[in-house]
Design an enzyme around this catalytic site. Structure first.
Site, PDB file in Angstrom:
ATOM      1  N   LYS A 112       0.865  -1.193   0.000  1.00 44.27           N
ATOM      2  CA  LYS A 112       0.000   0.000   0.000  1.00 44.27           C
ATOM      3  C   LYS A 112       0.888   1.226   0.000  1.00 44.27           C
ATOM      4  CE  LYS A 112      -4.533   0.877   0.448  1.00 44.27           C
ATOM      5  NZ  LYS A 112      -5.651  -0.046   0.206  1.00 44.27           N
ATOM      6  N   THR A 196     -15.209  -2.888  -6.996  1.00 45.17           N
ATOM      7  CA  THR A 196     -15.238  -3.049  -5.538  1.00 45.17           C
ATOM      8  C   THR A 196     -16.681  -3.038  -5.042  1.00 45.17           C
ATOM      9  OG1 THR A 196     -13.139  -1.863  -5.505  1.00 45.17           O
ATOM     10  CG2 THR A 196     -14.175  -2.275  -3.383  1.00 45.17           C
TER      11      THR A 196
END
Ligand code: GLU
Length: 423
Positions: A112, A196
């Site tokens: 990330k 998503t």
């Protein structure tokens, strides 16, 4: 408590992840001896990102890229632009990516990145300069076989296009596979933007069915009305559910008859938020957690469902569209109250799953139709939620712990088979 020198007591996101790892450990038999590898990130890069502002002054921003695990393949995970981004948060988000890619059995590790910035305060040119300088600073550790960034909170496909372009300039040729979530003209995948939200819907339907919870007229509350929350809300509303409460950074709105989601979506796009929408009434931010609902979809940031909120929440089912919205002590309360939580590492994995499809398509330079993408996405999401459900029944544990059992077995088996260099 973490034994890393740079983690402190207030760093709750990382501590939440560590607690989740503690909870799965008893289920890992011999693989337990490898568990420490997950309790620290493999590689952490903090970069200074100086940019020339439009008025000629120079400002410095703090940027990060954390590769939590590369055991099962290249790092994978988004880049967040938010004023509260910090190392602890990026570490936790990277670790959740490790678990997420393993639950879905995608051939990736977890990573990330982020910049501590409020992107809304920058001009488009400043945002581009910031993105390009950040990319150049992290370019040594990213690449299609090393670590592949993607969008997250505060970033979008334009930002991905700049990352791809900047990285490619350094390589002397176009490298589409260095980043996913790109515009479709630049090697992006159809269906990625909505993936998503779609995954939240698909796993939610599956869970609701198992719980005998009917979607028709089910009351839904959604926190976050961006990419994830709005798409999940739209799909549920289309299936007959009533989205009775919506919260974003600008307001919390309630209407017991259910909102017209497409209208709310267009309104929010034009006005950069839902505040002022003519339908429904405005309620306080905290009342969001008290409204009558069957399904709660936290789809904003981490650390939202606290112990107190878990005690009062009226939902039967929680679908974690956000990463890390629930504290471990809240998980305990929800479990004791019989509230089912479909955890982030399954529920919101639709994004990274289509990112995987994008990466595969870039490698092959052969692109699939949106229908094909959606069919493949639904298949993998349904498989994952069912595997997790079976595991939870087998061990009489929460879906979160079950997802961690599945993921940790995959990661730690790979780790065991690779061995420790130099041995
Ligand atoms: N940022 C998204 C997530 O948290 C997507 C990551 C990706 O596509 O690599 O899962």
């Amino acid at each position: 408590m973490s034994n890393l020198s740079y983690i402190h007591e207030k760093d709750t996101a990382w501590l939440t992840f560590l607690e989740q790892i503690e909870r799965v450990t008893p289920y890992l038999s011999d693989l337990k001896e490898h568990i420490d590898v997950l309790k620290r990130p493999k590689r952490t890069l903090i970069v200074d990102v100086p940019i020339v502002m439009d008025d000629g002054t120079i400002r410095h921003f703090e940027g990060y890229r954390v590769q939590h695990s590369l055991t099962r393949g290249p790092g994978k995970g988004g880049i967040r632009y938010h004023p509260d981004v910090n190392l602890n948060e990026v570490m936790a988000l990277s670790a959740w990516m490790t678990i997420k890619t393993a639950v879905l059995n995608l051939p990736f590790g977890g990573a990330k990145g982020g910049i501590r910035v409020d992107p809304k305060t920058l001009s488009p040119r400043e945002l581009e300069r910031l993105t390009r300088r950040y990319t150049s600073e992290i370019s040594y550790i990213i690449g299609p076989q090393k670590d592949i960034p993607a969008p997250d909170v505060g970033t979008n496909q334009n930002v991905m296009a700049w990352i791809m372009d900047t990285y490619s300039s350094g390589q002397g040729h176009t490298v589409t596979g260095v980043v996913t979530g790109k515009p479709v003209h630049l090697g992006g995948s159809l269906g990625r933007v909505k993936a998503t939200g779609r995954g939240v819907f698909v796993t939610g339907l599956e869970a609701a069915q198992k719980l005998n919870l009917h979607i028709q007229n089910a009351k839904i509350a959604v926190q976050g009305f961006g990419n994830v929350g709005a798409e999940a809300a739209r799909l549920f509303a289309e299936s007959g559910a009533k989205v009775v409460c919506v919260q974003d950074h600008s307001a919390t709105l309630y209407d017991s008859n259910g909102f017209d989601i497409p209208a709310l979506q267009s309104y929010a796009e034009i006005h950069s938020g839902i505040a002022g929408f003519p339908q429904g009434k405005k309620i306080s931010t905290d009342d969001f957690w008290q409204v009558e609902m069957d399904i709660c979809i936290p789809a904003a940031l981490e650390g939202q469902i606290t112990l107190e909120r878990a005690q009062n929440l009226q939902a039967k089912l929680i679908l974690e569209g956000a990463n890390g919205p629930t504290y471990p002590e809240a998980d305990d309360i929800l479990k004791s109250r019989g509230i089912t939580v479909v955890p982030d590492v399954v529920c919101n994995a639709g994004g990274v799953t289509v990112s995987y499809f994008e990466w595969v398509q870039d490698m092959a330079s052969y692109f699939w139709s949106e229908d094909e993408i959606n069919q493949r996405l639904d298949k993998l999401m349904i498989q994952a939620i069912n595997d997790v459900w079976t595991m939870a029944e087998q061990h009489q544990c929460t879906l979160r712990t079950a997802a961690y059992i599945l993921a940790c077995r995959r990661i730690l088996t790979a780790r065991k088979e690779r061995g420790v260099f130099p041995g």
